[in-house]
Design a protein around this motif. Sequence first.
Motif, short mmCIF file in Angstrom:
data_model
loop_
_atom_site.label_atom_id
_atom_site.label_comp_id
_atom_site.label_asym_id
_atom_site.label_seq_id
_atom_site.Cartn_x
_atom_site.Cartn_y
_atom_site.Cartn_z
N GLN A 45 0.82 -1.11 0.02
CA GLN A 45 -0.15 -0.09 0.07
C GLN A 45 0.94 1.15 0.05
OE1 GLN A 45 -3.38 -0.02 -0.18
NE2 GLN A 45 -3.01 -2.23 -0.19
N GLY A 46 0.44 2.51 -0.87
CA GLY A 46 1.28 3.76 -0.69
C GLY A 46 2.35 3.46 -1.93
N PRO A 47 3.13 4.48 -1.94
CA PRO A 47 4.11 4.81 -3.03
C PRO A 47 5.41 3.94 -2.64
CG PRO A 47 4.06 6.77 -1.59
CD PRO A 47 2.98 5.61 -0.92
N ILE A 48 5.92 3.68 -3.55
CA ILE A 48 7.62 2.88 -3.37
C ILE A 48 8.41 3.95 -3.98
CG2 ILE A 48 9.07 1.10 -4.18
CD1 ILE A 48 6.36 -0.49 -4.53
N SER A 49 9.12 4.56 -3.07
CA SER A 49 9.93 5.82 -3.34
C SER A 49 11.54 5.26 -4.05
CB SER A 49 10.74 6.46 -1.96
OG SER A 49 11.54 7.51 -2.41
N LYS A 56 3.36 3.43 -8.49
CA LYS A 56 3.74 3.76 -7.40
C LYS A 56 4.46 4.86 -6.85
CE LYS A 56 1.79 -0.03 -5.63
NZ LYS A 56 0.59 -0.18 -4.42
N SER A 57 4.36 5.85 -7.77
CA SER A 57 5.29 7.07 -7.75
C SER A 57 6.64 6.84 -7.53
CB SER A 57 4.64 8.06 -6.71
OG SER A 57 3.27 7.99 -7.02
N VAL A 58 7.40 5.78 -7.96
CA VAL A 58 8.77 5.53 -7.95
C VAL A 58 9.67 6.65 -8.14
CG1 VAL A 58 9.13 4.41 -10.07
CG2 VAL A 58 10.64 3.71 -8.16
N LYS A 59 10.77 6.99 -7.31
CA LYS A 59 11.56 8.10 -7.55
C LYS A 59 12.86 7.68 -8.00
CE LYS A 59 9.18 11.86 -4.93
NZ LYS A 59 7.89 10.99 -4.85
N LYS A 60 13.44 6.46 -7.45
CA LYS A 60 14.70 6.08 -7.88
C LYS A 60 14.46 4.58 -8.04
CE LYS A 60 16.84 8.76 -4.29
NZ LYS A 60 17.66 9.08 -2.74
N LEU A 61 15.26 4.18 -9.25
CA LEU A 61 15.18 2.97 -9.95
C LEU A 61 16.50 2.52 -10.30
CD1 LEU A 61 13.34 0.33 -11.01
CD2 LEU A 61 13.07 1.78 -13.18
N ASN A 62 17.02 1.33 -9.95
CA ASN A 62 18.26 0.76 -10.13
C ASN A 62 18.09 -0.67 -10.59
OD1 ASN A 62 20.82 0.06 -10.10
ND2 ASN A 62 21.47 0.78 -8.18
N ILE A 63 18.37 -1.06 -11.70
CA ILE A 63 18.30 -2.12 -12.28
C ILE A 63 19.69 -2.80 -12.61
CG2 ILE A 63 17.39 -3.86 -14.06
CD1 ILE A 63 15.08 -2.07 -14.23
N ILE A 64 20.10 -3.79 -11.74
CA ILE A 64 21.57 -4.44 -12.05
C ILE A 64 21.41 -6.07 -12.60
CG2 ILE A 64 23.75 -4.87 -10.90
CD1 ILE A 64 22.65 -3.39 -8.51
N ASN A 65 21.28 -5.84 -13.89
CA ASN A 65 21.15 -7.07 -14.63
C ASN A 65 22.46 -7.71 -15.30
OD1 ASN A 65 19.68 -9.01 -16.21
ND2 ASN A 65 19.60 -7.69 -17.89
N GLN A 66 22.65 -8.99 -14.50
CA GLN A 66 23.82 -9.72 -15.16
C GLN A 66 23.52 -10.96 -16.06
OE1 GLN A 66 25.65 -10.11 -11.16
NE2 GLN A 66 27.19 -8.66 -11.90
N ASN A 67 21.95 -10.93 -16.18
CA ASN A 67 21.62 -12.04 -17.22
C ASN A 67 21.89 -11.60 -18.65
OD1 ASN A 67 19.72 -14.23 -18.04
ND2 ASN A 67 19.81 -14.48 -15.76
N ARG A 68 20.75 -12.05 -19.38
CA ARG A 68 20.84 -11.54 -20.93
C ARG A 68 20.13 -10.14 -20.85
NH1 ARG A 68 15.80 -12.66 -23.14
NH2 ARG A 68 14.30 -14.00 -21.82
N MET A 69 20.35 -9.24 -21.75
CA MET A 69 19.85 -7.90 -22.04
C MET A 69 18.31 -7.84 -21.72
SD MET A 69 22.18 -5.75 -24.59
CE MET A 69 21.94 -4.29 -23.71
N TYR A 70 17.93 -6.86 -20.80
CA TYR A 70 16.59 -6.59 -20.39
C TYR A 70 16.02 -5.30 -21.29
CZ TYR A 70 12.49 -5.67 -17.68
OH TYR A 70 11.28 -5.08 -17.21
N SER A 71 14.84 -5.61 -22.12
CA SER A 71 14.38 -4.47 -22.78
C SER A 71 13.33 -3.74 -21.71
CB SER A 71 13.77 -5.02 -23.91
OG SER A 71 13.09 -3.57 -24.62
#
Length: 330
Positions: A5-9, A37-52
């Motif tokens: 419930q609520g935003p995910i910062s 969820k009104s996300v403000k900071k997004l960090n994706i560390i993908n060590q698998n095959r490329m993610y679109s």
Amino acid sequence: MIKHQGPISKFVLHIPKEIVLDSFQEVDLWMLILSRKSVKKLNIINQNRMYSIPSCVFACLELRKLHLYNCIFNPPLEFQGFPNLEDIYFKRFSMGDNIGQTVFNLPQLKKLKLYGCCDVNNFNINAMLLRLLHSKQLYAVCIRLSKPIEDSLRVERFNLALMSSNLPNIVSFTIDGYFLKVLAAEKFPNRLPHAEKCLRQLEFQRFSSGDLDQVQGALCMLRNSPNLETLHMTHMQMGSDADLELTSNYLESHDSLQNLCMLQSVEMTSIEGSRPELLFIKLLLDHSPRLENMIIRPSATVVAEKRLNIGKDVMLFPRASSKAKMVYLD
């Protein structure tokens, strides 16, 4: 996440290489939830095959920080930019097919770092507040300000030496006089710590020979571009604040330029025939032993008699190159 419930910062996702994924369906679902969820900071560390990156991420208009590793940036055609994004870090990144020549508006962007990215020359942005640009993959950069920055001293750590070290492989660089004024907040050095050895094409737009900061900045860049082949300067009409005597004295009293041994082509556009403009042309002719062509176009506002006098003056200047061909387009 569905029950949250609520935003995910802030959201950090690590996809290790040990996990074998048939698809990114679950990841796409998480991204869809985040977009609501009104996300403000997004960090994706993908060590698998490329993610679109799915289209729903481009609806996260409250994003302040976007860090992506091993992803494909493929925004929907209607995407215009992130209005609140301040920090971009892309590593092992690929630009998708939808980008083309689209210019993305990032009005709050202050930091941009690109490492190991593909097709970055298709990544065109409008970022007026950009303070840090770092990439070894950028080969062509254009920095233009729509208007002067009133208090350039407040621009944090932005100087020519720092910019040069952050763009070590740049081949083509376009910069305007307004941005040269920003760089002048710190004194231009005689030598930069890192010479622009890859730079082949340099263009100055909205350049004023009556502004000492701009003249010093242009000469500093020329001194530190030993392999420069092409130079294009478009002059702007000088205002009442132009100090022609100051810039003329500087150009006459300083041995401010070393030989531009690789320079072959120069184009000077919209000149008014002022003394500093002519001295700048003379300086280039004196220090370009391999020059082949210099094209000079006077400003449309210059009267016929003045145009004729400009042509006479430049044709009499000595030339370091015996092959230099002067073309005066009256």
